[in-house]
Design a protein around this motif. Structure first.
Motif, PDB file in Angstrom:
ATOM      1  N   ASP A 108      17.389  43.797   8.895  1.00 21.33           N
ATOM      2  CA  ASP A 108      16.859  42.480   8.558  1.00 21.33           C
ATOM      3  C   ASP A 108      15.782  42.103   9.558  1.00 21.33           C
ATOM      4  O   ASP A 108      16.068  41.765  10.703  1.00 21.33           O
ATOM      5  CB  ASP A 108      17.986  41.441   8.563  1.00 21.33           C
ATOM      6  CG  ASP A 108      17.488  40.068   8.095  1.00 21.33           C
ATOM      7  OD1 ASP A 108      16.267  39.932   7.872  1.00 21.33           O
ATOM      8  OD2 ASP A 108      18.317  39.157   7.961  1.00 21.33           O
ATOM      9  N   LEU A 109      14.517  42.212   9.122  1.00 18.49           N
ATOM     10  CA  LEU A 109      13.401  41.904  10.012  1.00 18.49           C
ATOM     11  C   LEU A 109      13.026  40.425   9.982  1.00 18.49           C
ATOM     12  O   LEU A 109      12.164  39.996  10.732  1.00 18.49           O
ATOM     13  CB  LEU A 109      12.176  42.723   9.605  1.00 18.49           C
ATOM     14  CG  LEU A 109      12.339  44.235   9.661  1.00 18.49           C
ATOM     15  CD1 LEU A 109      11.085  44.913   9.134  1.00 18.49           C
ATOM     16  CD2 LEU A 109      12.613  44.693  11.080  1.00 18.49           C
ATOM     17  N   SER A 110      13.673  39.643   9.101  1.00 11.02           N
ATOM     18  CA  SER A 110      13.241  38.260   8.913  1.00 11.02           C
ATOM     19  C   SER A 110      13.948  37.286   9.858  1.00 11.02           C
ATOM     20  O   SER A 110      13.761  36.071   9.743  1.00 11.02           O
ATOM     21  CB  SER A 110      13.479  37.837   7.459  1.00 11.02           C
ATOM     22  OG  SER A 110      14.855  37.786   7.180  1.00 11.02           O
ATOM     23  N   SER A 170      11.711  34.815  12.014  1.00 15.66           N
ATOM     24  CA  SER A 170      11.091  33.792  11.181  1.00 15.66           C
ATOM     25  C   SER A 170      12.122  32.796  10.687  1.00 15.66           C
ATOM     26  O   SER A 170      11.852  31.585  10.600  1.00 15.66           O
ATOM     27  CB  SER A 170      10.406  34.448   9.975  1.00 15.66           C
ATOM     28  OG  SER A 170       9.420  35.346  10.401  1.00 15.66           O
ATOM     29  N   ASN A 172      17.028  37.745   0.308  1.00 16.33           N
ATOM     30  CA  ASN A 172      16.917  39.116   0.820  1.00 16.33           C
ATOM     31  C   ASN A 172      17.926  40.016   0.119  1.00 16.33           C
ATOM     32  O   ASN A 172      17.601  41.102  -0.360  1.00 16.33           O
ATOM     33  CB  ASN A 172      17.213  39.161   2.328  1.00 16.33           C
ATOM     34  CG  ASN A 172      16.023  38.737   3.173  1.00 16.33           C
ATOM     35  OD1 ASN A 172      14.880  38.814   2.718  1.00 16.33           O
ATOM     36  ND2 ASN A 172      16.292  38.295   4.390  1.00 16.33           N
ATOM     37  N   THR A 217      12.653  42.676   3.834  1.00 15.81           N
ATOM     38  CA  THR A 217      12.707  41.723   4.945  1.00 15.81           C
ATOM     39  C   THR A 217      11.384  41.688   5.716  1.00 15.81           C
ATOM     40  O   THR A 217      11.094  40.699   6.385  1.00 15.81           O
ATOM     41  CB  THR A 217      13.870  42.048   5.906  1.00 15.81           C
ATOM     42  OG1 THR A 217      13.717  43.380   6.402  1.00 15.81           O
ATOM     43  CG2 THR A 217      15.202  41.928   5.186  1.00 15.81           C
ATOM     44  N   MET A 269       9.942  38.180   6.233  1.00 11.43           N
ATOM     45  CA  MET A 269       9.561  37.824   7.601  1.00 11.43           C
ATOM     46  C   MET A 269       8.257  37.041   7.579  1.00 11.43           C
ATOM     47  O   MET A 269       8.135  35.977   8.203  1.00 11.43           O
ATOM     48  CB  MET A 269       9.401  39.101   8.446  1.00 11.43           C
ATOM     49  CG  MET A 269       8.863  38.896   9.833  1.00 11.43           C
ATOM     50  SD  MET A 269       8.899  40.436  10.780  1.00 11.43           S
ATOM     51  CE  MET A 269       7.185  40.855  10.752  1.00 11.43           C
ATOM     52  N   ARG A 288       7.928  32.773   7.849  1.00  9.67           N
ATOM     53  CA  ARG A 288       7.053  32.276   8.925  1.00  9.67           C
ATOM     54  C   ARG A 288       6.030  31.313   8.330  1.00  9.67           C
ATOM     55  O   ARG A 288       5.770  30.225   8.867  1.00  9.67           O
ATOM     56  CB  ARG A 288       6.378  33.468   9.615  1.00  9.67           C
ATOM     57  CG  ARG A 288       5.439  33.133  10.750  1.00  9.67           C
ATOM     58  CD  ARG A 288       6.145  32.580  11.958  1.00  9.67           C
ATOM     59  NE  ARG A 288       7.039  33.546  12.584  1.00  9.67           N
ATOM     60  CZ  ARG A 288       7.862  33.232  13.601  1.00  9.67           C
ATOM     61  NH1 ARG A 288       7.872  32.003  14.094  1.00  9.67           N
ATOM     62  NH2 ARG A 288       8.672  34.129  14.101  1.00  9.67           N
ATOM     63  N   GLU A 347      13.603  39.426  16.160  1.00 10.84           N
ATOM     64  CA  GLU A 347      14.404  40.393  15.400  1.00 10.84           C
ATOM     65  C   GLU A 347      14.519  41.721  16.134  1.00 10.84           C
ATOM     66  O   GLU A 347      15.536  42.402  16.042  1.00 10.84           O
ATOM     67  CB  GLU A 347      13.829  40.601  13.995  1.00 10.84           C
ATOM     68  CG  GLU A 347      12.373  41.006  13.907  1.00 10.84           C
ATOM     69  CD  GLU A 347      11.431  39.808  14.047  1.00 10.84           C
ATOM     70  OE1 GLU A 347      11.900  38.665  13.930  1.00 10.84           O
ATOM     71  OE2 GLU A 347      10.240  40.021  14.291  1.00 10.84           O
TER      72      GLU A 347
END
Lengths: 314, 499
Positions: free
Chosen positions: A64-66, A69, A106, A121, A125, A129, A245
């Motif tokens: 999960d890269l979000s 944000s 997601n 993600t 992200m 943002r 993240e």
């Protein structure tokens, strides 16, 4: 004794103790003081809470890269709600709800459209943002914290609670999440999917539903981390927590999480989060410049995973 | 028939894996400019023999000669250098690369570290020219993903031929994933290669293919070459008799079991995975076997019935009710599947025996979906005892168990779930002899208790021993089931392989 040695978080815990003792030895006057311990605990809270959710996602076999944000968006949502005169509880619930919804989206995209979590993600992200910036009119949102700042502020020395509420909340969340992972049907299904999704399907595990839940949970915990971040900042900041993240993923990975899925532990992720704080704080106390800290942290991440591989090969 | 010196000559080759003797004493002679078919049932030793010839396995005893010279490759690379190449059953090509890049993969001619484009083009063209039997020549610059399955197969063969002087080509069931026209195209290329003087060893289960394509044949049984000769001078019946051997298994009519009402059925099942209108009715308390070759659609049928693969037409019934199958729904209705692919689907190898055994039905302890690991381990330990699964304890990872014991864990999961209908895909694949007998006894016991069992197996003798009725599947169509007592291994094998 042997069972302890085999635990995935055992190696990182040893590293944490060694690094801690090293800094105590290098900087005995300042580093070992209890005020410093409390400060480090407070500084770990945001990463730690987000890392609980990330541990679920990574064990499930995703990413999960979000998170960063989502944290920033949560701080803005809280500030906006407070600004309208609502109470702190409403603001917190609104913030966590928005982050949970983002997480559920997601999960839906991953489970239903079968897009890889990295791409999904990466997209959210950016989108979250942007949403945070839009909601905040591209500037910091000032609002009366209405007591929310108390969650993370240092306590008076006479307080019986020893540590601020945010730290206790983080510990409680981590404890509950660890229990749920090991002792609920949901938790066992998360591990099974990450270990072998085809087997999980064969066994009738509701893979799509669990996937959506996992990402929604990660979103909710990013929201809670956002509450703590707001408590620290006392403003809603749409440009906050950029790159958070990566620190969160690093904590999980240091703690024995495998990006291939099926492996990881909440305890390990907590140790990983604390380890990174200790290195950063310790380096500051000893007077090591910032750029050396960054190299050190990077080296520790790779070394932790590399050592774990070697340990398992034997 | 007077021939020049053999291209490949095997003398008394033997190979054992542990206590299993895969090859006992195989002698074989392959002539240049001939296609030599290798026949035999599953487990007869064909694959092991090919591994030995291609350098992937070293024989325990015996010797090989290539064009009269001693030949003892220690690696596939060394075999390739001597001009011996193998094309495996599964395609191993890179779809995002073009034909040339695939043909030269791993053997790119280089100059100063860069691919030498001129030599690369020459070598690819030479290899593709050898395949000129193809009705339209392959363009070296086409992406492989744009080619038909047969053309992709040709690219693999071209890769095998791209070396300096190809002498012997081994093809392991090259048509199992090809349609009718594609098979013809492949055969045309293979005939052209033969006429160039290449020796070809061709493994196939389809006797009709062998008759159309091959010049010579050898039948393997239990690791021995039991019959060989010229294809023209022998009958299909001779081949089948040699494959089956003396110990003819006859179906045993079971007197104990009395089949009840229909437990699971389907009508007109058609799927993109290869089912071409399948009707089936499985009764409670019976074991129904499906015989058929790999790729005949037998596995796809089980998966469609369980809801793991979609079907485009037809319907599935459980206890007379029309249902829309999905794994979770079928399990809820008491229908369970044992996967043929234990390692990548049947089990989560990194998880413990207890986790694997209880995954489909994690008995919740109280409310809130809380699982008690102690109870979970207790339940698992009871099954481990009952099925005599050999493991240190139930928290041992499934990965560390032997094949037979892993299979018992997968079966125990169905029993723990207490399913009424068992879809068993190759229940004894990779299972040792004693575990195999235990699995058979277990199946008989389940049927006696009124469960319905649908069983797919590549071993026809196994089906004859365990099933009440057997149906033959061939190219997506299932024949009518007949009582096992009226069937013989010889007859079933002939039907399945299309003799």
């Amino acid at each position: 004794m042997k069972a302890w040695l085999a635990r995935p978080w055992f190696g990182p815990l040893v590293a944490l103790v060694v690094v801690y003792l090293l800094f105590v030895w290098l900087s005995p006057d300042t580093f070992a003081r209890s005020v410093n311990l409390s400060t480090m605990a407070r500084q770990t809270v945001v990463v730690a809470i987000a890392a609980v959710g990330m541990t679920y996602v990574i064990i499930h076999g995703g990413i999960d890269l979000s998170v960063g944000s989502a944290v920033a968006l949560t701080t803005v949502v809280i500030a906006r709600v407070l600004e309208r005169g609502s109470g702190p509880l409403v603001a917190v619930l609104a913030g966590v709800a928005v982050a949970s919804l983002a997480g559920a989206i997601n999960g839906l995209l991953v489970a239903r459209l079968r897009i890889t979590p990295f791409i999904v993600t990466l997209g959210t992200m950016g989108a979250l943002r942007g949403a945070a910036k839009g909601l905040a009119d591209e500037q910091k949102v000032d609002a009366d914290p209405s007591g929310l700042d108390q969650l993370m502020s240092a306590l008076s020395p006479s307080s019986p609670w020893l540590l601020p509420a945010g730290v206790w909340i983080a510990l409680a969340v981590a404890g509950l999440a660890a229990l749920a992972l090991g002792y609920t049907v949901f938790g066992r299904h998360v591990v099974a999917i990450g270990s072998n999704v085809r087997t999980a399907e064969l066994c009738g595990v509701p893979v799509a539903r669990v996937t959506i839940l996992v990402y929604a949970l990660a979103g909710a915990l990013a929201g809670l981390a956002g509450v703590m971040e707001f408590s620290t900042l006392t403003v809603g900041d749409p440009t906050d927590s950029i790159g958070l993240e990566l620190a969160v993923i690093a904590a999980v990975v240091i703690g024995g999480g495998s990006l291939a899925g099926g492996q990881g532990s909440i305890a390990g992720a907590m140790v990983g989060a604390v380890l990174m704080t200790v290195i950063r704080t310790g380096c500051t106390h000893v007077g090591v410049p910032n750029w050396v800290q960054e190299i050190l942290t990077g080296a520790i991440i790779v070394a932790a995973v590399g050592l774990e591989r070697l340990r398992r090969r034997r | 028939m007077a021939r020049q010196v053999s291209r490949l000559e095997l003398a008394a080759i033997a190979k054992a894996f542990g206590s299993t003797r895969a090859l006992e004493d195989v002698s074989l002679s392959v002539a240049p400019g001939r296609i030599h078919a290798l026949l035999g049932e599953n487990g007869a030793g064909k694959s092991t023999l090919m591994q030995v010839i291609a350098g992937a396995e070293r024989p325990d005893r015996g010797s090989m000669r290539l064009e009269g010279l001693p030949y003892d490759p220690v690696s596939p690379g060394q075999a390739r250098e001597r001009g011996v190449a193998i094309v495996h059953q599964e395609l191993s090509i890179c779809p995002q690369l073009n034909v040339r890049e695939n043909v030269l993969l791993g053997a790119e001619p280089t100059r100063l570290g860069l691919v030498d484009a001129r030599r690369a083009r020459q070598r690819t063209e030479r290899a593709l020219r050898l395949l000129r039997g193809a009705d339209r020549p392959l363009d070296p610059d086409t992406l492989v993903s744009e080619l038909s399955p047969a053309e992709q197969q040709l690219v693999e063969i071209a890769r095998a031929l791209a070396h300096e002087a190809p002498k012997l080509l081994i093809l392991d069931e090259p048509t199992s994933s090809l349609g009718g026209d594609d098979v013809e195209r492949l055969f045309a290329s293979l005939r052209a290669l033969r006429d160039e003087g290449l020796a070809i060893i061709y493994i196939s289960h389809f006797l009709e293919e062998v008759r159309r394509l091959a010049d010579d044949f050898t039948v393997l049984r239990d690791g021995r070459a039991v019959l060989s000769g010229e294809v023209q001078a022998s009958e299909d019946d001779d081949w089948i008799a040699a494959m089956v051997g003396e110990n003819v298994t006859q179906g045993a009519a079971s007197a104990v079991r009395t089949p009840g009402r229909e437990a699971l059925g389907c009508t007109g099942l058609v799927s993109a995975s290869g089912l071409a209108g399948v009707d089936l009715s499985l009764a409670q308390g019976e074991v129904l076997g499906i015989a058929g070759l790999v790729g005949s659609g037998r596995t796809e049928l089980l998966r469609a019935l369980f809801g793991l693969e979609p079907f485009s037409a037809g319907q599935v019934r459980v206890r007379g009710q029309r249902v829309v199958p999905s794994p979770a729904a079928q399990l809820a209705r008491g229908v369970g599947l044992l996967s043929e692919d234990r390692k990548s689907e049947g089990l989560a190898l990194a998880l413990s025996v207890a986790d694997n055994l209880t995954l489909s039905k994690l008995t919740p302890f109280g409310r809130w979906g809380v699982v008690s690991p102690r109870r979970q381990r207790g339940v698992a330990a009871a099954w481990v005892d009952r099925l005599r699964i050999r493991c240190r304890d139930v928290s041992q990872p499934a990965r560390e168990l032997s094949g037979g014991n892993q299979q018992k864990v997968a079966i125990a999961r169905l029993l723990h779930h207490d399913v009424e209908v068992l879809l068993l895909d190759e229940p004894t694949r990779g299972v040792d002899v004693s575990s195999r007998a235990e699995v058979h006894a277990l199946i008989a016991d389940l049927a006696a208790r009124g469960k319905a069992v649908l069983m797919v197996s590549s071993s026809i003798s196994e089906l004859l021993e365990t099933c009440d009725r057997i149906a033959v599947m061939r190219r997506g169509v299932l024949g009518a089931p007949r009582p096992a007592g009226e069937l013989s291994e010889h007859g079933l094998l002939a039907e399945a392989s299309g003799a």
